[in-house]
Design an enzyme around this catalytic site. Structure first.
Site, PDB file in Angstrom:
ATOM      1  CD  GLU A  16      22.522  40.529 -19.088  1.00 21.96           C
ATOM      2  OE1 GLU A  16      21.312  40.789 -18.916  1.00 21.96           O
ATOM      3  OE2 GLU A  16      22.931  39.466 -19.585  1.00 21.96           O
ATOM      4  CB  THR A  47      25.595  37.245 -16.331  1.00 25.24           C
ATOM      5  OG1 THR A  47      27.004  37.188 -16.537  1.00 25.24           O
ATOM      6  CG2 THR A  47      24.945  38.131 -17.369  1.00 25.24           C
ATOM      7  CB  ALA A  50      23.428  28.093 -14.828  1.00 26.15           C
ATOM      8  CG  HIS A  77      21.867  38.229 -13.980  1.00 22.88           C
ATOM      9  ND1 HIS A  77      21.717  37.947 -15.318  1.00 22.88           N
ATOM     10  CD2 HIS A  77      21.799  39.582 -13.897  1.00 22.88           C
ATOM     11  CE1 HIS A  77      21.570  39.065 -16.005  1.00 22.88           C
ATOM     12  NE2 HIS A  77      21.629  40.079 -15.163  1.00 22.88           N
ATOM     13  CB  ALA A 123      12.621  31.183 -12.691  1.00 21.83           C
ATOM     14  CE  LYS A 163       9.707  33.524 -15.443  1.00 18.53           C
ATOM     15  NZ  LYS A 163      11.042  33.351 -16.044  1.00 18.53           N
ATOM     16  CD  GLN A 210      27.606  40.245 -30.577  1.00 20.22           C
ATOM     17  OE1 GLN A 210      28.219  40.947 -31.380  1.00 20.22           O
ATOM     18  NE2 GLN A 210      26.857  40.757 -29.638  1.00 20.22           N
TER      19      GLN A 210
END
Ligand code: FAD
Length: 291
Positions: A16, A47, A50, A77, A123, A163, A210
């Protein structure tokens, strides 16, 4: 290539990545793409912000570059919470025109100061919508430690089943650091009648900041072995990076040994880390018997 078909004959290994921020030119990610494609993952997912932050266009551009320049299967995504049906239609049309046939369909997180568009609340609604359009292979997100807004894991799994019933052919988990959490989740999803492949999302943790961000964002629990490692090496960035890589490799070896459907590596756009891990597990991946 449709990603679902990949699970029939091997343990899938995917990456990813995220697009650069709107303020940085897209070219800043090109070296990362070059280095990551060289590791020959089964697919690379990209990604998508949103909040309509503008990096959606970059998601498409990166997915297209992966496919056209390197022949790597991309997955785009697509979060829906802040998009209207018309906007989603336009994005899907662009995906189709550019040969992007794999989509990770998401609700997305609410962006502060923005009202949800309310055309898609969950979703599952986006998944059913994309399914009805036809031609796309659809994946969905899942949460071994429960989605933070769900009252409990059983309820979250019930919605996960919706889903899958709506058309998700494959699932990718939120990151986790304790494999037993994943094994318990897999047992519970199977019991709930979910029988699509589940890829385990693994995040190699390589610096202290992180870790703090990850725990705040997704609430992943940290096993003692993990916190001990961070405490021991927090003042030595290189040692913490190497220990984080070793921890991720250990998790992946255990998951592959246990017969996981796939590993989805959250690369954080770090080809050095992705390379170390890929090299360490490639022999094990090849040795898994083909069913
Ligand atoms: P949903 O499946 O809609 O679930 C959200 C919540 O609603 C859950 O608590 C669920 O239990 C509940 N729920 C679901 N259906 C119902 C229903 N019918 N009735 C009542 N409650 C319900 N975010 C981005 O913005 N961009 C990305 O690129 C991105 N990539 C991601 C990749 C992965 C692998 C993962 C795991 C997450 C990613 N996210 C991304 C984050 C994701 O958008 C958030 O976790 C978001 O909060 C939930 O998205 P979802 O698709 O899982 O939502």
């Amino acid at each position: 290539m449709k990603i679902t078909s990949m699970f029939s004959n091997h343990t899938v290994f995917s990456f990813e990545i995220f697009p650069p921020k709107k303020t940085s030119p897209i070219e800043t990610v090109y070296d990362t793409l070059e280095a990551l494609q060289d590791l020959k993952p089964d697919f690379i997912s990209v990604t998508f912000g949103a909040g309509g932050s503008g990096n959606g266009e970059n998601t498409l551009a990166i997915a297209r570059r992966l496919k056209e320049r390197y022949g790597v299967t991309p997955m785009a995504h697509l979060p829906c919470i802040h998009y209207t049906k018309d906007q989603i239609d336009r994005i899907l049309e662009q995906f189709r025109e550019n040969g992007i046939e794999n989509i990770l369909a998401l609700r997305g997180d609410r962006v502060e100061g923005m009202q949800p568009a309310e055309d898609f609340i969950h979703a599952s609604e986006l998944i059913a919508y994309i399914r009805d359009k036809g031609g796309f292979d659809i994946a969905a997100a899942c949460y071994p430690e429960c989605h933070p807004e769900a009252p409990n894991l059983d309820t979250d799994i019930r919605y996960l089943k919706e889903k899958v019933d709506a058309g998700a052919n494959h699932l990718i988990t939120q990151l986790f650091f304790d494999n037993d959490t994943f094994y318990d989740f897999r047992y519970r999803t199977a019991r709930a009648g979910i029988n699509v492949p589940i890829e385990a999302g693994i995040m190699p943790v390589t610096n202290r900041k992180q870790i703090e961000r990850m725990v705040t964002m997704c609430g992943a629990s940290l096993p003692r072995k993990f916190t001990k490692m961070v405490q021991r090496f927090e003042d030595s960035p290189e040692a913490l990076r190497d220990a984080g890589i070793a921890y991720a490799i250990d998790q992946i070896v255990d998951l592959i040994t246990d017969g996981v459907d796939g590993i989805h590596l959250y690369t954080m756009n770090n080809p050095y880390v992705a390379r170390k891990i890929s090299e360490a597990v490639s022999g094990i991946l090849k040795a898994v018997p083909v069913c």
